[in-house]
Write a protein that holds these residues in place. Sequence first.
Motif, PDB file in Angstrom:
ATOM      1  N   ASP A  60       0.763  -1.170   0.054  1.00 41.30           N
ATOM      2  CA  ASP A  60       0.064   0.137   0.059  1.00 41.30           C
ATOM      3  C   ASP A  60       0.812   1.169  -0.131  1.00 41.30           C
ATOM      4  O   ASP A  60       0.308   2.230  -0.417  1.00 41.30           O
ATOM      5  N   GLY A  61       2.162   1.132   0.395  1.00 36.47           N
ATOM      6  CA  GLY A  61       2.971   2.265   0.505  1.00 36.47           C
ATOM      7  C   GLY A  61       3.380   2.656  -0.929  1.00 36.47           C
ATOM      8  O   GLY A  61       4.000   3.803  -1.038  1.00 36.47           O
ATOM      9  N   LEU A  62       3.123   1.918  -1.951  1.00 39.30           N
ATOM     10  CA  LEU A  62       3.702   2.093  -3.351  1.00 39.30           C
ATOM     11  C   LEU A  62       2.448   2.444  -4.096  1.00 39.30           C
ATOM     12  O   LEU A  62       2.625   3.200  -5.220  1.00 39.30           O
ATOM     13  N   ARG A  63       1.231   2.211  -3.632  1.00 42.09           N
ATOM     14  CA  ARG A  63      -0.182   2.559  -4.635  1.00 42.09           C
ATOM     15  C   ARG A  63      -0.156   3.811  -4.777  1.00 42.09           C
ATOM     16  O   ARG A  63      -0.082   4.876  -4.021  1.00 42.09           O
ATOM     17  N   GLY A  64      -0.310   4.208  -6.218  1.00 51.08           N
ATOM     18  CA  GLY A  64      -0.505   5.538  -6.559  1.00 51.08           C
ATOM     19  C   GLY A  64       0.679   6.382  -7.029  1.00 51.08           C
ATOM     20  O   GLY A  64       0.472   7.778  -7.334  1.00 51.08           O
ATOM     21  N   ILE A  65       1.824   6.046  -6.590  1.00 53.03           N
ATOM     22  CA  ILE A  65       2.900   6.832  -7.032  1.00 53.03           C
ATOM     23  C   ILE A  65       3.271   6.572  -8.390  1.00 53.03           C
ATOM     24  O   ILE A  65       3.448   5.814  -8.832  1.00 53.03           O
ATOM     25  N   PRO A  66       3.251   8.049  -8.933  1.00 47.12           N
ATOM     26  CA  PRO A  66       3.643   7.870 -10.372  1.00 47.12           C
ATOM     27  C   PRO A  66       5.119   7.461 -10.688  1.00 47.12           C
ATOM     28  O   PRO A  66       5.912   8.109  -9.920  1.00 47.12           O
ATOM     29  N   THR A  67       5.169   6.910 -11.847  1.00 46.21           N
ATOM     30  CA  THR A  67       6.591   6.385 -12.291  1.00 46.21           C
ATOM     31  C   THR A  67       6.913   6.657 -13.562  1.00 46.21           C
ATOM     32  O   THR A  67       6.021   6.737 -14.440  1.00 46.21           O
ATOM     33  N   LEU A  68       8.077   6.377 -13.966  1.00 49.38           N
ATOM     34  CA  LEU A  68       8.431   6.826 -15.455  1.00 49.38           C
ATOM     35  C   LEU A  68       8.391   5.524 -16.295  1.00 49.38           C
ATOM     36  O   LEU A  68       7.872   5.644 -17.408  1.00 49.38           O
ATOM     37  N   ARG A  73       1.550  -5.344 -15.614  1.00 49.72           N
ATOM     38  CA  ARG A  73       1.441  -6.551 -14.518  1.00 49.72           C
ATOM     39  C   ARG A  73       1.720  -5.745 -13.276  1.00 49.72           C
ATOM     40  O   ARG A  73       1.061  -6.045 -12.170  1.00 49.72           O
ATOM     41  N   VAL A  74       2.879  -5.139 -13.128  1.00 49.72           N
ATOM     42  CA  VAL A  74       3.124  -4.364 -11.810  1.00 49.72           C
ATOM     43  C   VAL A  74       1.819  -3.426 -11.228  1.00 49.72           C
ATOM     44  O   VAL A  74       1.640  -3.237 -10.233  1.00 49.72           O
ATOM     45  N   THR A  80       1.271   0.659  -9.105  1.00 52.38           N
ATOM     46  CA  THR A  80       2.120   1.461  -9.536  1.00 52.38           C
ATOM     47  C   THR A  80       2.734   0.947 -10.767  1.00 52.38           C
ATOM     48  O   THR A  80       2.853  -0.199 -10.807  1.00 52.38           O
ATOM     49  N   GLY A  81       3.471   1.672 -11.362  1.00 53.00           N
ATOM     50  CA  GLY A  81       4.091   1.242 -12.877  1.00 53.00           C
ATOM     51  C   GLY A  81       5.529   0.551 -12.620  1.00 53.00           C
ATOM     52  O   GLY A  81       5.556  -0.445 -13.242  1.00 53.00           O
ATOM     53  N   SER A  82       6.164   0.790 -11.497  1.00 49.17           N
ATOM     54  CA  SER A  82       7.580   0.020 -11.040  1.00 49.17           C
ATOM     55  C   SER A  82       7.624   0.081  -9.584  1.00 49.17           C
ATOM     56  O   SER A  82       7.502   1.088  -9.064  1.00 49.17           O
ATOM     57  N   VAL A  83       8.095  -1.219  -9.198  1.00 51.47           N
ATOM     58  CA  VAL A  83       8.326  -1.367  -7.798  1.00 51.47           C
ATOM     59  C   VAL A  83       9.581  -0.572  -7.492  1.00 51.47           C
ATOM     60  O   VAL A  83       9.509   0.123  -6.519  1.00 51.47           O
ATOM     61  N   ALA A  84      10.550  -0.798  -8.370  1.00 48.83           N
ATOM     62  CA  ALA A  84      11.828  -0.024  -7.970  1.00 48.83           C
ATOM     63  C   ALA A  84      11.682   1.293  -7.765  1.00 48.83           C
ATOM     64  O   ALA A  84      12.244   1.945  -6.915  1.00 48.83           O
ATOM     65  N   GLU A  85      11.109   2.002  -9.079  1.00 47.93           N
ATOM     66  CA  GLU A  85      10.987   3.417  -8.906  1.00 47.93           C
ATOM     67  C   GLU A  85       9.952   3.974  -8.057  1.00 47.93           C
ATOM     68  O   GLU A  85      10.265   5.048  -6.990  1.00 47.93           O
ATOM     69  N   ALA A  86       8.878   3.263  -7.491  1.00 44.88           N
ATOM     70  CA  ALA A  86       8.104   3.715  -6.465  1.00 44.88           C
ATOM     71  C   ALA A  86       8.755   3.457  -5.116  1.00 44.88           C
ATOM     72  O   ALA A  86       8.517   4.261  -4.154  1.00 44.88           O
TER      73      ALA A  86
END
Length: 119
Positions: A60-68, A73-74, A80-86
């Motif tokens: 939930d700490g990553l949900r909604g964080i915009p990524t490049l 699937r992620v 979010t679009g990328s676990v690493a970026e988020a």
Amino acid sequence: MIVAGFGFRSGATLAALQDALARAGGPDGVTHLATLAAKAAGLRPLAQMLELPLVALEPDGLRGIPTLTRSERVQALFGTGSVAEAAALAVAGPGARLRGSRAVSSDGTATAAIAEGAE
């Protein structure tokens, strides 16, 4: 604060994590590593080797964080679009920015992205 965020498959090796970090810009200046709590044990060897604190995040700490980067699937799994970026952005704090999009290890099992806090 400069945070290297990671996403990786089960069984990703220390070498793959190192490779992803190197491709993202390397460990110089990085102050923290971050990933999902469910994956933290897999990142611990790198954190120990680099003598850096490891921050384990709940999904939930990553949900909604915009990524490049945007992986469908992620996005479906974590919102979010990328676990690493988020992960990097979440730990670096409000106003943080990515140095670039996530980098993928040569074997395709790990990704890393580096974010700088707004301090």
